[in-house]
Design a protein around this motif. Sequence first.
Motif, PDB file in Angstrom:
ATOM      1  N   SER A  32      -3.620   0.980 -38.828  1.00  0.00           N
ATOM      2  CA  SER A  32      -3.375   2.335 -39.323  1.00  0.00           C
ATOM      3  C   SER A  32      -4.675   3.137 -39.358  1.00  0.00           C
ATOM      4  O   SER A  32      -5.776   2.590 -39.217  1.00  0.00           O
ATOM      5  N   ILE A  33      -4.534   4.436 -39.587  1.00  0.00           N
ATOM      6  CA  ILE A  33      -5.712   5.285 -39.732  1.00  0.00           C
ATOM      7  C   ILE A  33      -6.501   4.879 -40.967  1.00  0.00           C
ATOM      8  O   ILE A  33      -7.739   4.855 -40.953  1.00  0.00           O
ATOM      9  N   ASP A  39      -7.603  23.091 -37.797  1.00  0.00           N
ATOM     10  CA  ASP A  39      -7.356  22.599 -39.149  1.00  0.00           C
ATOM     11  C   ASP A  39      -6.346  21.455 -39.161  1.00  0.00           C
ATOM     12  O   ASP A  39      -6.405  20.569 -40.022  1.00  0.00           O
ATOM     13  N   ASP A  40      -5.393  21.489 -38.206  1.00  0.00           N
ATOM     14  CA  ASP A  40      -4.422  20.394 -38.131  1.00  0.00           C
ATOM     15  C   ASP A  40      -4.906  19.296 -37.178  1.00  0.00           C
ATOM     16  O   ASP A  40      -4.135  18.423 -36.776  1.00  0.00           O
ATOM     17  N   HIS A 100      -7.918  14.876 -45.234  1.00  0.00           N
ATOM     18  CA  HIS A 100      -6.694  14.232 -45.717  1.00  0.00           C
ATOM     19  C   HIS A 100      -6.923  12.756 -46.035  1.00  0.00           C
ATOM     20  O   HIS A 100      -6.362  12.228 -47.002  1.00  0.00           O
ATOM     21  N   TYR A 101      -7.756  12.093 -45.214  1.00  0.00           N
ATOM     22  CA  TYR A 101      -8.000  10.660 -45.406  1.00  0.00           C
ATOM     23  C   TYR A 101      -9.285  10.374 -46.191  1.00  0.00           C
ATOM     24  O   TYR A 101      -9.691   9.221 -46.297  1.00  0.00           O
ATOM     25  N   GLY A 102      -9.927  11.421 -46.756  1.00  0.00           N
ATOM     26  CA  GLY A 102     -11.130  11.218 -47.544  1.00  0.00           C
ATOM     27  C   GLY A 102     -12.245  10.571 -46.762  1.00  0.00           C
ATOM     28  O   GLY A 102     -12.950   9.666 -47.251  1.00  0.00           O
ATOM     29  N   PHE A 139      -0.329  12.759 -42.022  1.00  0.00           N
ATOM     30  CA  PHE A 139      -1.069  14.001 -41.800  1.00  0.00           C
ATOM     31  C   PHE A 139      -0.511  14.816 -40.641  1.00  0.00           C
ATOM     32  O   PHE A 139      -0.346  16.025 -40.742  1.00  0.00           O
ATOM     33  N   PHE A 140      -0.235  14.165 -39.518  1.00  0.00           N
ATOM     34  CA  PHE A 140       0.147  14.909 -38.316  1.00  0.00           C
ATOM     35  C   PHE A 140       1.582  15.433 -38.398  1.00  0.00           C
ATOM     36  O   PHE A 140       2.468  14.770 -38.947  1.00  0.00           O
TER      37      PHE A 140
END
Length: 319
Positions: free
Chosen positions: A164-165, A190-191, A199-201, A254-255
């Motif tokens: 995973s991410i 931004d996306d 989003h993932y810190g 996120f996506f």
Amino acid sequence: MTQKTTRRDALKAAGAVTSAAGLTSLAGCSAILGGGGGGGSGTVTVSSKQFTEQEVLGYLAVEALKANTDVNVQDEVGLGGSVTNFEALKSGQTDLYWEYTGTAWATLPPKHSEVITDPEEIYSKVQSEFESEYDITLLDRAPFNNTYVLIVREQWANDNGIESISDYVSWAQNNTDHTMVMNAEFQERDDGWPGLVEHYGFGDTADQLTVKNVGSSLTYEVVGEGEATIGMGFNTNPKILKFDLQSLEDDKGFFPVYNPAPMVDQAVVEENPSIEEPLNEVANSLSTETIRGLNRKVSIEQQDARTVAKNYLKSEGIV
């Protein structure tokens, strides 16, 4: 010498005009075309966008309808971009094409900036809004999601236990000496990369990485050949298979979601109800691995898209 205006020329021109002028009427096109897309006459016109996956989807619809219904199917596969296809559908010049839920939500009017990562939520919202605004509906959505992904070599992922991410972010905190590749647009959007980092810190670690810009089509080869550890790709690109890559799970959502579904004039479905079942059957059969394989046959193995679609439908017992 007099030039002949074909149906496709007129449809493309209609899409281009409305794209430039906004949501203006396409009623005048019917005089050029000699009639609409066949809403109530037992004729269904299928169009698509102009890239491999969309042409495969378009021909899956064409062949499934020809084999399973009595409607007269007209082929406008490869008509143009999202706006051209949508305007042709909205004006009645065509009757259906496959649209991605994320594209319908963010790109087609009225356009929304909110990112929805739940597949069923965005599907339901798009379906409800388009039925209300345009008398256009969505049939069943396919399971596959043609969204952004982070890609790594499959062997590397196995060796490092990364699926995973979040796994990658944890690994990268102690391994900043590696290269990431992406196109310039993704790096700025931004996306894209900035939003993903937030989003993932991942901020402090991300600043230490070597990030290189390459064209989207080259990313897969660069990662596959070991010239970079990780890159940005698209989930259904067949080069993921060609270069033995793995897409990392977007475990924190996120996506945006891009499930394709047949977008159809509601009146056409009501007047030709037999079209619904075969189109839904096709949609429900299309997993990520399945569409990657079909895309590979066309874009990498250079097989004919219509033949690939027909052979797939035969293998699934749909035709």
